[in-house]
Scaffold this motif. Structure first.
Motif, PDB file in Angstrom:
ATOM      1  N   ARG A 175      -2.896  12.044 -89.709  1.00  0.00           N
ATOM      2  CA  ARG A 175      -2.254  12.641 -90.887  1.00  0.00           C
ATOM      3  C   ARG A 175      -1.231  11.687 -91.488  1.00  0.00           C
ATOM      4  O   ARG A 175      -0.794  11.854 -92.602  1.00  0.00           O
ATOM      5  CB  ARG A 175      -1.579  13.957 -90.475  1.00  0.00           C
ATOM      6  N   GLY A 176      -0.871  10.670 -90.703  1.00  0.00           N
ATOM      7  CA  GLY A 176       0.087   9.688 -91.203  1.00  0.00           C
ATOM      8  C   GLY A 176      -0.612   8.713 -92.133  1.00  0.00           C
ATOM      9  O   GLY A 176      -1.003   9.061 -93.228  1.00  0.00           O
ATOM     10  N   SER A 177      -0.790   7.476 -91.686  1.00  0.00           N
ATOM     11  CA  SER A 177      -1.530   6.518 -92.500  1.00  0.00           C
ATOM     12  C   SER A 177      -2.303   5.607 -91.568  1.00  0.00           C
ATOM     13  O   SER A 177      -1.833   5.259 -90.478  1.00  0.00           O
ATOM     14  CB  SER A 177      -0.587   5.718 -93.390  1.00  0.00           C
ATOM     15  N   ALA A 178      -3.500   5.224 -92.004  1.00  0.00           N
ATOM     16  CA  ALA A 178      -4.339   4.350 -91.185  1.00  0.00           C
ATOM     17  C   ALA A 178      -3.671   2.998 -90.992  1.00  0.00           C
ATOM     18  O   ALA A 178      -3.739   2.408 -89.908  1.00  0.00           O
ATOM     19  CB  ALA A 178      -5.706   4.186 -91.853  1.00  0.00           C
ATOM     20  N   SER A 179      -2.972   2.505 -92.021  1.00  0.00           N
ATOM     21  CA  SER A 179      -2.316   1.200 -91.890  1.00  0.00           C
ATOM     22  C   SER A 179      -1.167   1.269 -90.896  1.00  0.00           C
ATOM     23  O   SER A 179      -0.943   0.332 -90.119  1.00  0.00           O
ATOM     24  CB  SER A 179      -1.819   0.719 -93.251  1.00  0.00           C
ATOM     25  N   ALA A 180      -0.414   2.384 -90.900  1.00  0.00           N
ATOM     26  CA  ALA A 180       0.686   2.529 -89.945  1.00  0.00           C
ATOM     27  C   ALA A 180       0.148   2.628 -88.523  1.00  0.00           C
ATOM     28  O   ALA A 180       0.725   2.072 -87.585  1.00  0.00           O
ATOM     29  CB  ALA A 180       1.519   3.766 -90.284  1.00  0.00           C
ATOM     30  N   LEU A 181      -0.977   3.332 -88.355  1.00  0.00           N
ATOM     31  CA  LEU A 181      -1.581   3.439 -87.026  1.00  0.00           C
ATOM     32  C   LEU A 181      -2.073   2.075 -86.547  1.00  0.00           C
ATOM     33  O   LEU A 181      -1.871   1.693 -85.384  1.00  0.00           O
ATOM     34  CB  LEU A 181      -2.740   4.447 -87.068  1.00  0.00           C
ATOM     35  N   ALA A 182      -2.712   1.332 -87.446  1.00  0.00           N
ATOM     36  CA  ALA A 182      -3.196   0.004 -87.072  1.00  0.00           C
ATOM     37  C   ALA A 182      -2.031  -0.921 -86.727  1.00  0.00           C
ATOM     38  O   ALA A 182      -2.087  -1.682 -85.752  1.00  0.00           O
ATOM     39  CB  ALA A 182      -4.027  -0.579 -88.213  1.00  0.00           C
ATOM     40  N   ALA A 183      -0.957  -0.859 -87.527  1.00  0.00           N
ATOM     41  CA  ALA A 183       0.217  -1.699 -87.248  1.00  0.00           C
ATOM     42  C   ALA A 183       0.844  -1.321 -85.914  1.00  0.00           C
ATOM     43  O   ALA A 183       1.312  -2.185 -85.159  1.00  0.00           O
ATOM     44  CB  ALA A 183       1.236  -1.547 -88.377  1.00  0.00           C
ATOM     45  N   THR A 184       0.848  -0.026 -85.613  1.00  0.00           N
ATOM     46  CA  THR A 184       1.414   0.431 -84.344  1.00  0.00           C
ATOM     47  C   THR A 184       0.602  -0.096 -83.166  1.00  0.00           C
ATOM     48  O   THR A 184       1.169  -0.591 -82.183  1.00  0.00           O
ATOM     49  CB  THR A 184       1.447   1.969 -84.313  1.00  0.00           C
ATOM     50  N   ALA A 185      -0.724  -0.002 -83.269  1.00  0.00           N
ATOM     51  CA  ALA A 185      -1.571  -0.508 -82.179  1.00  0.00           C
ATOM     52  C   ALA A 185      -1.377  -2.008 -81.984  1.00  0.00           C
ATOM     53  O   ALA A 185      -1.278  -2.498 -80.856  1.00  0.00           O
ATOM     54  CB  ALA A 185      -3.035  -0.184 -82.484  1.00  0.00           C
ATOM     55  N   ARG A 186      -1.295  -2.743 -83.089  1.00  0.00           N
ATOM     56  CA  ARG A 186      -1.079  -4.195 -82.968  1.00  0.00           C
ATOM     57  C   ARG A 186       0.281  -4.500 -82.348  1.00  0.00           C
ATOM     58  O   ARG A 186       0.412  -5.390 -81.510  1.00  0.00           O
ATOM     59  CB  ARG A 186      -1.179  -4.848 -84.356  1.00  0.00           C
ATOM     60  N   ASP A 187       1.287  -3.756 -82.755  1.00  0.00           N
ATOM     61  CA  ASP A 187       2.632  -4.001 -82.234  1.00  0.00           C
ATOM     62  C   ASP A 187       2.696  -3.732 -80.734  1.00  0.00           C
ATOM     63  O   ASP A 187       3.344  -4.470 -79.986  1.00  0.00           O
ATOM     64  CB  ASP A 187       3.619  -3.092 -82.975  1.00  0.00           C
ATOM     65  N   ILE A 188       2.024  -2.694 -80.289  1.00  0.00           N
ATOM     66  CA  ILE A 188       2.001  -2.392 -78.850  1.00  0.00           C
ATOM     67  C   ILE A 188       1.265  -3.492 -78.098  1.00  0.00           C
ATOM     68  O   ILE A 188       1.679  -3.910 -77.011  1.00  0.00           O
ATOM     69  CB  ILE A 188       1.345  -1.017 -78.610  1.00  0.00           C
ATOM     70  N   GLU A 189       0.181  -3.984 -78.665  1.00  0.00           N
ATOM     71  CA  GLU A 189      -0.578  -5.050 -78.000  1.00  0.00           C
ATOM     72  C   GLU A 189       0.276  -6.297 -77.826  1.00  0.00           C
ATOM     73  O   GLU A 189       0.148  -7.020 -76.836  1.00  0.00           O
ATOM     74  CB  GLU A 189      -1.830  -5.358 -78.810  1.00  0.00           C
ATOM     75  N   ARG A 190       1.147  -6.567 -78.789  1.00  0.00           N
ATOM     76  CA  ARG A 190       1.984  -7.757 -78.685  1.00  0.00           C
ATOM     77  C   ARG A 190       2.965  -7.671 -77.524  1.00  0.00           C
ATOM     78  O   ARG A 190       3.512  -8.673 -77.080  1.00  0.00           O
ATOM     79  CB  ARG A 190       2.744  -7.989 -80.003  1.00  0.00           C
ATOM     80  N   THR A 191       3.223  -6.470 -77.022  1.00  0.00           N
ATOM     81  CA  THR A 191       4.105  -6.321 -75.867  1.00  0.00           C
ATOM     82  C   THR A 191       3.364  -6.509 -74.556  1.00  0.00           C
ATOM     83  O   THR A 191       3.967  -6.418 -73.490  1.00  0.00           O
ATOM     84  CB  THR A 191       4.757  -4.925 -75.869  1.00  0.00           C
ATOM     85  N   ILE A 229      11.167   8.603 -82.919  1.00  0.00           N
ATOM     86  CA  ILE A 229      10.202   7.526 -82.721  1.00  0.00           C
ATOM     87  C   ILE A 229      10.246   6.596 -83.931  1.00  0.00           C
ATOM     88  O   ILE A 229      10.224   7.053 -85.081  1.00  0.00           O
ATOM     89  CB  ILE A 229       8.780   8.088 -82.557  1.00  0.00           C
ATOM     90  N   TYR A 230      10.287   5.306 -83.665  1.00  0.00           N
ATOM     91  CA  TYR A 230      10.334   4.306 -84.734  1.00  0.00           C
ATOM     92  C   TYR A 230       9.020   3.543 -84.765  1.00  0.00           C
ATOM     93  O   TYR A 230       8.579   3.007 -83.744  1.00  0.00           O
ATOM     94  CB  TYR A 230      11.490   3.340 -84.508  1.00  0.00           C
ATOM     95  N   LEU A 231       8.410   3.488 -85.934  1.00  0.00           N
ATOM     96  CA  LEU A 231       7.167   2.749 -86.116  1.00  0.00           C
ATOM     97  C   LEU A 231       7.464   1.315 -86.540  1.00  0.00           C
ATOM     98  O   LEU A 231       8.533   1.057 -87.096  1.00  0.00           O
ATOM     99  CB  LEU A 231       6.302   3.439 -87.179  1.00  0.00           C
ATOM    100  N   PRO A 232       6.553   0.397 -86.317  1.00  0.00           N
ATOM    101  CA  PRO A 232       6.786  -0.980 -86.776  1.00  0.00           C
ATOM    102  C   PRO A 232       6.897  -1.085 -88.287  1.00  0.00           C
ATOM    103  O   PRO A 232       7.397  -2.081 -88.802  1.00  0.00           O
ATOM    104  CB  PRO A 232       5.565  -1.738 -86.243  1.00  0.00           C
ATOM    105  N   THR A 233       6.454  -0.058 -89.020  1.00  0.00           N
ATOM    106  CA  THR A 233       6.576  -0.071 -90.480  1.00  0.00           C
ATOM    107  C   THR A 233       7.988   0.283 -90.939  1.00  0.00           C
ATOM    108  O   THR A 233       8.285   0.229 -92.125  1.00  0.00           O
ATOM    109  CB  THR A 233       5.604   0.946 -91.092  1.00  0.00           C
ATOM    110  N   GLY A 234       8.864   0.673 -90.003  1.00  0.00           N
ATOM    111  CA  GLY A 234      10.214   1.074 -90.359  1.00  0.00           C
ATOM    112  C   GLY A 234      10.373   2.572 -90.487  1.00  0.00           C
ATOM    113  O   GLY A 234      11.493   3.070 -90.583  1.00  0.00           O
ATOM    114  N   GLN A 235       9.279   3.294 -90.504  1.00  0.00           N
ATOM    115  CA  GLN A 235       9.364   4.748 -90.602  1.00  0.00           C
ATOM    116  C   GLN A 235       9.756   5.328 -89.246  1.00  0.00           C
ATOM    117  O   GLN A 235       9.534   4.707 -88.202  1.00  0.00           O
ATOM    118  CB  GLN A 235       8.021   5.313 -91.049  1.00  0.00           C
ATOM    119  N   LYS A 236      10.318   6.513 -89.290  1.00  0.00           N
ATOM    120  CA  LYS A 236      10.711   7.173 -88.050  1.00  0.00           C
ATOM    121  C   LYS A 236      10.433   8.659 -88.152  1.00  0.00           C
ATOM    122  O   LYS A 236      10.288   9.206 -89.248  1.00  0.00           O
ATOM    123  CB  LYS A 236      12.186   6.931 -87.748  1.00  0.00           C
TER     124      LYS A 236
END
Length: 672
Positions: free
Chosen positions: A587-603, A316-323
């Motif tokens: 357990r990950g990061s709140a910023s990564a979760l927020a970025a993920t939700a925003r990225d999904i919304e953009r789709t 799984i690839y996150l919008p932050t570049g992490q996988k």
């Protein structure tokens, strides 16, 4: 742009993915490796497997995945797929070609007194540790050159791996280790940079050049041993070896092995005499006439199964570049055994918490029905007249004179319901968060089924991944065996490989809701009454569901969101709503979760976070509802889903009174 360092960097460091990455690539090249092994042995029944134990029969070759990681750890310009193929071929060649059982008369030139009786090589070499060590180094090189020479691609990968490692090794080694390492590389035909060596090592290598050329062309181990005795004499003349004494020769042998081991790929069967003997002994330790290992001898296989499972898991690839890896499987079916208690408890909880299904339906039904009525029928007698009707009539295309409009279809909507299955949802007072989340998912699932909207239900957590057919006993026993095996073979990696991020599918888009109801009801019982569920599991471990899978308090929500969003995108629905019922603690990061939700919304997918018992979701989801008590769940679901639906319809281009009302509101109809 540099990645921000988050907690994920601590629990999911990129370099630790090497083993999964290479093993995953190996799966795609395994047929080629098997064909090579069959061609080398002439055995068409031969199978090449992965595992920590030696082969159990003459028709098997077992590769240890640890060899892959050791190779990939080199800082060489090679890909995981190349390392997987080259490492597998390398190991196959050594396992097939290494045979030191042949007995011969010892040549007089060796200066040993064994008379005329034939003996095996290990017996002859046993009293000379430095000669034995150098023999295995040269035999390793000979086998590579002889058997992999017909596969220049594989040899080029080995050359890159050796090239990346040999200079640092030479610069930090003493003269004897430098001599041994150059003997290995030159005998294997590899191009090396030998500048800056100790003068004695340089002189010894220069004298040994012609002998090293002969090693690569030797026909068998006895010829290699003959050349080894001559190379040892050269090393002695150049004062690379100790002068005398058993302790000194053992120290020289260790120096030779350690110097070469910094560069060559680890392969126990050609590492030294002990490695060769233990590999052969284990292969011969078969039980009975079947030639198969007894169950007790296969105790470590669970760890390999787990390694393969993690390797085959989607990345799984996150919008932050992490996988990261996400282990996806069906939810354990044994939870259906709690269905009867679960349905009764659910009905009682729905009454006490005022989570009535008809209430939710009454609020949302008009929105769905009105939109579904927009579709018109098509065909000879329905639809709008095409502006090209005259052209179509002239061409005889009578059916095309009416423009086709989309028929109402269930695929207009798709809804994904994600339940946070971390132990933190069970650890709050009253255990109600997970129970409320499950009841909320149940209610929304009923609503979607009633409205003929396609939907799915999934649960996510972080722990040892259960299988669909697991019981409490099989789950705990497999976890124990896996952890034990991985601790032996993978060391500190064992914890990471067993506490995976798991995504359980309770109901897929293609499953019927009727078939999944009992499963969700059973989950509700386990969440509502965890102590009673645990007691049931203790009384009947062989028949109870694996309730122990809820043992980690934290989760990594963002990976599960990405996976669910990708799954929904493949449905090609017009309106997609992703509802996450969670306590919001990632357990990950709140910023990564927020970025993920925003990225999904953009789709175009609307993401709604419903915080169960915690207001943390307001920091990570753009659209959220918070239920601080179970009684607030209905309002949270109705308000949140209604707002998500209105927004999605507006994005789809639907101009309705509720859409205009939504746009007129200063904020999306969510709390916060």
């Amino acid at each position: 742009m540099a990645q921000r360092r988050t907690t994920l960097n601590t629990i999911l460091p990129a370099d630790e993915y090497a083993i999964e990455s290479v093993v995953a690539r190996y799966q795609s090249v395994a047929p080629a490796v098997t064909r090579l092994a069959r061609s080398l042995t002439g055995n068409d029944e031969l199978h090449v497997l992965l595992g920590p134990n030696p082969s159990a029969s003459a028709d098997e070759i077992v590769l240890n995945p640890a060899t892959f990681q050791a190779a990939y750890a080199r800082n060489a310009p090679v890909t995981a797929r190349e390392v997987a193929l080259a490492s597998a071929l390398h190991e196959v060649v050594h396992l097939i070609a290494t045979d030191l059982t042949e007995q011969r008369r010892v040549p007089d030139s060796w200066g040993l007194d064994y008379g005329d009786e034939p003996v095996d090589l290990l017996t002859v070499l046993a009293g000379r540790p430095e000669t034995e060590a150098l023999f295995f180094v040269l035999e390793d090189a000979r086998q590579e050159k002889t058997n992999l020479g017909r596969y220049p691609g594989a040899l080029s990968v080995l050359a890159d791996l050796y090239h990346a490692a040999h200079r640092p090794a030479l610069e930090t080694s003493g003269p004897l280790a430098q001599f041994a390492l150059l003997c290995f590389l030159k005998a294997g035909g590899y191009v090396v940079n030998a500048r800056g060596l100790h003068p004695n090592a340089t002189a010894a290598v220069a004298e040994a050049e012609h002998l090293l050329d002969e090693v690569g062309d030797a026909r068998d181990p006895w010829e290699v041993a003959d050349l080894t005795t001559k190379l040892v004499e050269i090393a002695r003349r150049h004062r690379l070896l100790s002068t005398a004494g058993a302790n000194h020769t053992r120290s020289d042998a260790d120096t030779i092995r350690e110097g070469v081991d910094e560069v060559r790929l680890h392969s126990p069967v050609v590492q030294d005499a002990d490695g060769y003997q233990s590999t052969r002994d284990a292969a011969e330790a078969r039980s009975g006439a079947s030639g198969r290992k007894a169950p007790s001898q296969l105790a470590g296989e669970a760890s390999t199964d787990q390694l393969l499972r993690v390797s085959q898991a989607p990345t799984i690839y996150l919008p932050t570049g992490q996988k990261g890896k996400l282990v996806v499987s069906s939810f354990p079916a044994r939870f259906r055994s709690f269905a009867t208690q679960g349905r009764a408890a659910m009905a009682d909880a729905a009454r006490r918490w005022s989570v009535a299904q008809h209430h939710v339906s009454g609020e949302l039904h008009p929105l769905f029905v009105a939109n579904q009525r927009r579709g018109l029928r098509a065909g000879y007698d329905a639809g709008d007249l095409s502006p090209y009707a005259a052209l179509f009539l002239g061409a005889g295309l009578y059916r095309r004179m009416y423009e086709r409009r989309d028929l109402p279809t269930r695929r207009a909507y798709s809804v994904s319901l994600l339940i946070d299955g971390s132990a933190s949802m069970l650890q709050r007072s009253g255990h109600w968060p997970m129970a409320a989340a499950t009841l909320g998912a149940w209610t929304l699932a009923h609503l979607a089924d009633e409205l003929q909207v396609e939907f799915e239900v999934a649960l996510f957590n972080r722990s040892f991944a259960a299988r669909a057919d697991d019981t409490e006993r099989s789950f705990t026993q497999r976890r124990r065996r896996t952890m034990g095996g991985l601790r032996q073979s993978r060391g500190t990696d064992a914890q990471r490989l067993t506490n995976t991020i798991n995504h359980y599918l309770i109901k897929t888009f293609d499953d019927s809701w009727r078939g999944a109801e009992d499963l969700l009801a059973g989950l509700f019982w386990a969440a509502m009454e965890p102590a009673k569920a645990a007691a049931s599991a203790r009384r009947d471990e062989a028949g109870a569901p694996p309730v122990s899978l809820f043992d980690k308090a934290a989760n990594v929500d963002e990976y599960n969101l990405v996976h669910a969003a990708e799954r929904m995108a493949r449905r090609r629905s017009n309106v997609r709503v992703l509802v996450v019922l969670s306590d919001g603690l990632t357990r990950g990061s709140a910023s990564a979760l927020a970025a993920t939700a925003r990225d999904i919304e953009r789709t175009g997918t609307t993401v709604l976070g419903i915080g169960i018992g915690d207001a943390t979701v307001q920091d990570t989801y753009g659209r959220f509802e918070i239920a601080e008590q179970p009684e607030e769940l209905t309002r949270a679901m109705v308000d949140g889903v209604r707002g998500a639906l209105r927004r999605s319809l507006a994005l789809w281009g639907v101009d309705t009174w509720w859409g205009r009302a939504a746009r007129a509101e200063p904020k999306e109809p969510t709390r916060g």
